[in-house]
Scaffold this motif. Structure first.
Motif, PDB file in Angstrom:
ATOM      1  N   UNK A 192       0.842  -1.200   0.000  1.00  0.00           N
ATOM      2  CA  UNK A 192       0.000   0.000   0.000  1.00  0.00           C
ATOM      3  C   UNK A 192       0.877   1.250   0.000  1.00  0.00           C
ATOM      4  N   UNK A 193       1.953   1.239   0.797  1.00  0.00           N
ATOM      5  CA  UNK A 193       2.885   2.372   0.819  1.00  0.00           C
ATOM      6  C   UNK A 193       3.537   2.544  -0.549  1.00  0.00           C
ATOM      7  N   UNK A 194       3.933   1.439  -1.168  1.00  0.00           N
ATOM      8  CA  UNK A 194       4.538   1.523  -2.500  1.00  0.00           C
ATOM      9  C   UNK A 194       3.561   2.137  -3.496  1.00  0.00           C
ATOM     10  N   UNK A 195       2.288   1.762  -3.379  1.00  0.00           N
ATOM     11  CA  UNK A 195       1.280   2.345  -4.254  1.00  0.00           C
ATOM     12  C   UNK A 195       1.116   3.837  -4.036  1.00  0.00           C
ATOM     13  N   UNK A 196       1.182   4.269  -2.778  1.00  0.00           N
ATOM     14  CA  UNK A 196       1.064   5.698  -2.476  1.00  0.00           C
ATOM     15  C   UNK A 196       2.234   6.487  -3.068  1.00  0.00           C
ATOM     16  N   UNK A 197       3.442   5.918  -3.031  1.00  0.00           N
ATOM     17  CA  UNK A 197       4.597   6.587  -3.642  1.00  0.00           C
ATOM     18  C   UNK A 197       4.410   6.699  -5.151  1.00  0.00           C
ATOM     19  N   UNK A 198       3.865   5.654  -5.749  1.00  0.00           N
ATOM     20  CA  UNK A 198       3.623   5.693  -7.196  1.00  0.00           C
ATOM     21  C   UNK A 198       2.618   6.782  -7.548  1.00  0.00           C
ATOM     22  N   UNK A 199       1.633   6.991  -6.685  1.00  0.00           N
ATOM     23  CA  UNK A 199       0.601   7.978  -6.980  1.00  0.00           C
ATOM     24  C   UNK A 199       1.096   9.415  -6.887  1.00  0.00           C
ATOM     25  N   UNK A 200       2.238   9.643  -6.211  1.00  0.00           N
ATOM     26  CA  UNK A 200       2.815  10.997  -6.220  1.00  0.00           C
ATOM     27  C   UNK A 200       3.907  11.118  -7.278  1.00  0.00           C
ATOM     28  N   UNK A 201       3.998  10.121  -8.154  1.00  0.00           N
ATOM     29  CA  UNK A 201       4.899  10.211  -9.295  1.00  0.00           C
ATOM     30  C   UNK A 201       6.262   9.593  -9.113  1.00  0.00           C
ATOM     31  N   UNK A 202       6.465   8.842  -8.019  1.00  0.00           N
ATOM     32  CA  UNK A 202       7.755   8.197  -7.778  1.00  0.00           C
ATOM     33  C   UNK A 202       7.736   6.773  -8.327  1.00  0.00           C
ATOM     34  N   UNK A 203       8.878   6.305  -8.791  1.00  0.00           N
ATOM     35  CA  UNK A 203       8.992   4.946  -9.314  1.00  0.00           C
ATOM     36  C   UNK A 203       9.320   4.014  -8.151  1.00  0.00           C
ATOM     37  N   UNK A 204       8.301   3.332  -7.634  1.00  0.00           N
ATOM     38  CA  UNK A 204       8.451   2.530  -6.429  1.00  0.00           C
ATOM     39  C   UNK A 204       8.120   1.073  -6.699  1.00  0.00           C
ATOM     40  N   UNK A 205       8.900   0.167  -6.087  1.00  0.00           N
ATOM     41  CA  UNK A 205       8.698  -1.272  -6.252  1.00  0.00           C
ATOM     42  C   UNK A 205       8.659  -1.947  -4.886  1.00  0.00           C
ATOM     43  N   UNK A 206       7.620  -2.732  -4.640  1.00  0.00           N
ATOM     44  CA  UNK A 206       7.472  -3.451  -3.373  1.00  0.00           C
ATOM     45  C   UNK A 206       8.289  -4.741  -3.383  1.00  0.00           C
ATOM     46  N   UNK A 207       8.980  -5.005  -2.252  1.00  0.00           N
ATOM     47  CA  UNK A 207       9.687  -6.263  -2.055  1.00  0.00           C
ATOM     48  C   UNK A 207       9.521  -6.696  -0.600  1.00  0.00           C
ATOM     49  N   UNK A 208       9.429  -7.995  -0.361  1.00  0.00           N
ATOM     50  CA  UNK A 208       9.545  -8.495   1.002  1.00  0.00           C
ATOM     51  C   UNK A 208      11.007  -8.390   1.433  1.00  0.00           C
ATOM     52  N   UNK A 209      11.256  -8.556   2.726  1.00  0.00           N
ATOM     53  CA  UNK A 209      12.643  -8.518   3.198  1.00  0.00           C
ATOM     54  C   UNK A 209      13.494  -9.580   2.539  1.00  0.00           C
ATOM     55  N   UNK A 210      12.927 -10.785   2.397  1.00  0.00           N
ATOM     56  CA  UNK A 210      13.679 -11.859   1.753  1.00  0.00           C
ATOM     57  C   UNK A 210      13.976 -11.562   0.305  1.00  0.00           C
ATOM     58  N   UNK A 211      13.003 -11.008  -0.410  1.00  0.00           N
ATOM     59  CA  UNK A 211      13.219 -10.642  -1.814  1.00  0.00           C
ATOM     60  C   UNK A 211      14.284  -9.562  -1.939  1.00  0.00           C
ATOM     61  N   UNK A 212      14.363  -8.688  -0.941  1.00  0.00           N
ATOM     62  CA  UNK A 212      15.381  -7.635  -0.963  1.00  0.00           C
ATOM     63  C   UNK A 212      16.772  -8.175  -0.675  1.00  0.00           C
ATOM     64  N   UNK A 213      16.846  -9.373  -0.060  1.00  0.00           N
ATOM     65  CA  UNK A 213      18.141  -9.977   0.196  1.00  0.00           C
ATOM     66  C   UNK A 213      18.459 -10.251   1.648  1.00  0.00           C
ATOM     67  N   UNK A 214      17.481 -10.091   2.557  1.00  0.00           N
ATOM     68  CA  UNK A 214      17.733 -10.352   3.985  1.00  0.00           C
ATOM     69  C   UNK A 214      17.646 -11.865   4.216  1.00  0.00           C
ATOM     70  N   UNK A 215      18.802 -12.497   4.383  1.00  0.00           N
ATOM     71  CA  UNK A 215      18.903 -13.947   4.566  1.00  0.00           C
ATOM     72  C   UNK A 215      19.267 -14.213   6.027  1.00  0.00           C
ATOM     73  N   UNK A 216      18.520 -15.117   6.674  1.00  0.00           N
ATOM     74  CA  UNK A 216      18.678 -15.318   8.111  1.00  0.00           C
ATOM     75  C   UNK A 216      18.959 -16.779   8.455  1.00  0.00           C
ATOM     76  N   UNK A 217      19.256 -16.998   9.735  1.00  0.00           N
ATOM     77  CA  UNK A 217      19.281 -18.359  10.263  1.00  0.00           C
ATOM     78  C   UNK A 217      17.834 -18.831  10.447  1.00  0.00           C
ATOM     79  N   UNK A 218      17.656 -20.031  10.993  1.00  0.00           N
ATOM     80  CA  UNK A 218      16.300 -20.582  11.131  1.00  0.00           C
ATOM     81  C   UNK A 218      15.790 -20.493  12.563  1.00  0.00           C
ATOM     82  N   UNK A 219      16.221 -19.471  13.304  1.00  0.00           N
ATOM     83  CA  UNK A 219      15.722 -19.239  14.659  1.00  0.00           C
ATOM     84  C   UNK A 219      14.407 -18.466  14.562  1.00  0.00           C
TER      85      UNK A 219
END
Length: 295
Positions: free
Chosen positions: A133-160
């Motif tokens: 929803x935030x990404x959509x709001x940025x797009x509506x003010x003319x910004x080029x915005x793309x939504x990603x989850x943390x994992x899609x962005x590259x945040x790799x964790x242990x399995x805790x």
């Protein structure tokens, strides 16, 4: 200049606030920018209660909470996004997340069993629903915005599960490869904070302060110039102003001082939040969404 902006739950609590956030990003963005978001205000607490109800097998409270969460997010979607195209784009992420949340909670309630992996799937839903929803709001003010989850962005964790720790060097490499080209091209990655992925692809949550930690980890990977932590307070204070009437705003503190405050209970940040940026000397600003001109 590269900045990372992180917006907390009170900054994105409803449609009006999210549109205000979009205007702040438009006004304050530097040359390059990454935005990190928390869940809508109060939603993570509701998801914690939902997971407890599911674990106990109390089906009626589970259904009531699921209905309330769906109503809240669909209402905020309608309040925030006024263009049909951006609303449909955000709904493409929102709808399957809501469906997955309902299946997971109902399955746990039926079995009266909630595994750590399933609980993380539930708790991560807040960020996975607010951020599109935030990404959509940025797009509506003319910004080029793309939504990603943390994992899609590259945040790799242990399995805790429930308090996962990012594999820092692996995450930095992944973030550089994923977000680096996007930022250089002038696009704004809008990343769901608080969540990551294990190396085998399971979704995890980072525990308290996880969204701030996501922001500082991204900043260190991209060697950003600064991190802005946006919330509903003017910054770090000498004490909790709700308890100590003469609490004062601290204009500047060192990483070690801020870390010590966090260990002793300061709610504005988690002790591990500053670790990624302290190593590189990247400054953090604590900024009030409602009072952005405050020093």
């Amino acid at each position: 200049m590269t900045s990372v902006f992180k917006f907390g739950g009170t900054s994105v609590k409803d449609g009006k606030c999210i549109r205000h956030v979009a205007k702040l990003v438009e006004a304050y963005r530097k040359e390059h920018l990454v935005v990190v978001c928390s869940a809508l205000d109060g939603v993570t607490d509701e998801l914690i209660l939902l997971s407890e109800d599911a674990r106990k097998g109390t089906e009626r409270p589970v259904e009531e909470r699921l209905r309330r969460l769906r109503v809240i997010h669909e209402r905020v979607l309608r309040q925030t996004l006024r263009q049909q195209q951006s609303r449909r784009r955000a709904a493409r992420f929102l709808a399957p997340t809501l469906d997955q949340l309902e299946r997971t909670a109902r399955g746990a309630a039926t079995l009266r069993e909630l595994t750590p992996r399933s609980k993380d799937l539930i708790l991560s839903s807040g960020e996975r629903m607010s951020t599109p929803i935030v990404a959509g709001a940025l797009s509506e003010v003319g910004l080029k915005a793309d939504y990603l989850t943390g994992g899609e962005a590259g945040v790799i964790t242990d399995d805790n599960f429930g308090d996962a720790m990012p594999l820092v060097e692996t995450s930095k490499l992944q973030i550089q490869q994923t977000l680096g080209p996007m930022v250089e091209s002038g696009r704004i990655p809008v990343v769901a904070g608080y969540i990551g992925l294990t190396q085998t692809g399971d979704l995890t949550t980072l525990g308290r302060g996880g969204s701030d930690f996501t922001a500082t980890l991204i900043a260190s990977a991209l060697i950003a110039d600064e991190v802005w932590i946006w919330s509903d307070v003017d910054g770090l204070m000498t004490a909790d102003p709700r308890i100590v009437k003469d609490a004062r705003l601290l204009k500047q503190v060192s990483y070690s001082e801020a870390g010590e405050m966090a260990v002793l209970g300061a709610k504005a940040l988690h002790p591990r939040t500053l670790e990624p940026v302290a190593e590189l000397g990247i400054p953090d600003r604590f900024t009030n969404t409602l009072n952005p001109r405050n020093e």
